[in-house]
Design an enzyme around this catalytic site. Sequence first.
Site, mmCIF file in Angstrom:
data_model
loop_
_atom_site.group_PDB
_atom_site.id
_atom_site.type_symbol
_atom_site.label_atom_id
_atom_site.label_comp_id
_atom_site.label_asym_id
_atom_site.label_seq_id
_atom_site.Cartn_x
_atom_site.Cartn_y
_atom_site.Cartn_z
ATOM 1 N N TYR A 201 -11.775 0.267 -12.844
ATOM 2 C CA TYR A 201 -11.153 0.205 -12.148
ATOM 3 C C TYR A 201 -10.402 -1.119 -12.136
ATOM 4 O O TYR A 201 -10.637 -1.604 -12.140
ATOM 5 C CB TYR A 201 -12.287 0.240 -10.847
ATOM 6 C CG TYR A 201 -13.036 1.220 -9.863
ATOM 7 C CD1 TYR A 201 -14.673 0.844 -11.177
ATOM 8 C CD2 TYR A 201 -12.480 1.732 -9.175
ATOM 9 C CE1 TYR A 201 -15.321 1.429 -10.782
ATOM 10 C CE2 TYR A 201 -13.942 2.420 -9.369
ATOM 11 C CZ TYR A 201 -15.049 2.572 -9.420
ATOM 12 O OH TYR A 201 -16.066 3.530 -9.308
ATOM 13 N N PRO A 293 -12.470 8.859 -2.677
ATOM 14 C CA PRO A 293 -13.095 8.545 -3.245
ATOM 15 C C PRO A 293 -13.725 7.226 -4.187
ATOM 16 O O PRO A 293 -14.612 7.733 -4.896
ATOM 17 C CB PRO A 293 -11.815 9.423 -4.265
ATOM 18 C CG PRO A 293 -10.631 9.754 -3.674
ATOM 19 C CD PRO A 293 -10.549 9.355 -2.249
HETATM 20 C C1 PHB Z 1 -15.401 10.436 -11.277
HETATM 21 O O1 PHB Z 1 -16.246 9.876 -12.033
HETATM 22 O O2 PHB Z 1 -15.158 11.597 -10.726
HETATM 23 C C2 PHB Z 1 -15.307 8.956 -10.199
HETATM 24 C C3 PHB Z 1 -15.992 7.893 -10.935
HETATM 25 C C4 PHB Z 1 -16.162 6.481 -10.121
HETATM 26 C C5 PHB Z 1 -15.826 6.821 -8.995
HETATM 27 C C6 PHB Z 1 -14.421 7.464 -8.658
HETATM 28 C C7 PHB Z 1 -14.972 9.047 -9.010
HETATM 29 O O3 PHB Z 1 -15.162 5.846 -8.195
#
Ligand code: PHB
Length: 390
Positions: A201, A293
């Site tokens: 992240y 998300p």
């Molecule tokens: C994803 O792999 O699509 C994904 C992974 C972690 C997240 C959001 C989406 O926090």
Amino acid sequence: MRCQVAIIGAGPSGLLLGQLLQRSGIDALIIERSTPEHVLSRVRAGVLEQGTVELIRSAGAGARCDRDGLVHSGIEIAFAGARHRIDLRSAANGRPITIYGQTELTRDLMDARRDAGAKTVYGATDVELHDFDTDRPEVSYSQDGVQTRVTADFICGCDGFRGASRQAIPARAMQVYDKSYPISWLGLLADTPPVAEELVYASSDRGFALCSMRSATRSRFYLQTAETDQPADWSDDAFWSELRRRLPDDLAASIRAVPSIEKSSTKLRSSVTEPLRFNRLFLCGDAGHIVPPIGAKGLNLAASDVHYLVEALLEYYADGSAAALDRYSHRALARVWKAEYFCWWMTNLFHLRPDADAFETRLQTAELDYLTSSPSAQTSLAENYVGTPF
Ligand code: PHB
Ligand code: APR
């Protein structure tokens, strides 16, 4: 036609609910608007909490996830050019997460349902709910020009935020709590190896980026974009070069840019509908709530709703008691709101916020600094990231 439980929507919520009920001998019919191919074409998140994995196993659909899922016990945060690892085992319950794409999970649930000989109506149009405030709720739909009316004991609305179930509820009977963010995510799927062993992240002064994965050879990346940006506004080259600019140098250097398999965008929003029950109609998954998300909670909240609802329906069919059905909305929402908080917090912490003033932007930097240096702050993040128990 008659069944015990009519389920509207064959996304992960509807399929998981249908499978768990079927295995307990309850006759559940699923009515889905799209084709199976269309349902499987939607690329969504890929992080499963342990509780979700256990539920999939008890639905008899866990074999491929157990074999191919990637078990991770940490995530990385990239910030101010440096990488920091958050150990998820430091959370009180010490559970890992499993990386397994929602598309694959949906396919497993579809296969399990087919093998059990359970019926799903695909391509249903004009789906309408009737009389769910009485003891004889009904669902009507058309398929290939033929109209059908199904009588059930209960209707479960698993048809997402814009489905027929929410629309059937009179506005005065529900309270909707909504929040929208002036941000979108653009996702890109590509057959290229992950840039790191765990998910990254990244908060940067150009905006947020996420490096995720589906396997050792397939990756999923996201970029924070302007609210109105569409996939067509971004060539693959533009995506890869922007991603590089938002990552620390060593990660940027390890990106192997290849043509994308899929690109899609999502506008960030939070929403909760209360209650999740209207007499004989129950809302489940995205039909009841949406999260932005970043915390990867959408599918996991669908799973916890299903868990509470299955428990309640089994109790009803075992001894006629409606006590657990009466508690469903309250139990599910208590968990939903904690996840709503976590996703709202992550969203505000990691993104470049067009709506923030200079003071708030400084606070954001201070909080990232605190999070990446304080073991107790990391424990709190980890505890929520792996998921509160259900
Ligand atoms: C994803 O792999 O699509 C994904 C992974 C972690 C997240 C959001 C989406 O926090
Ligand atoms: N009639 C029948 N089916 C419908 C209707 C309708 N009027 N409207 C929508 N549907 C179907 C959609 O085609 C879809 O297959 O309901 C299904 C809802 O699935 P999802 O949107 O995936 O919602 P849910 O199953 O609750 O999934 C929760 O998975 O898809 C993600 O973002 C979602 O992460 C969240 C989690």
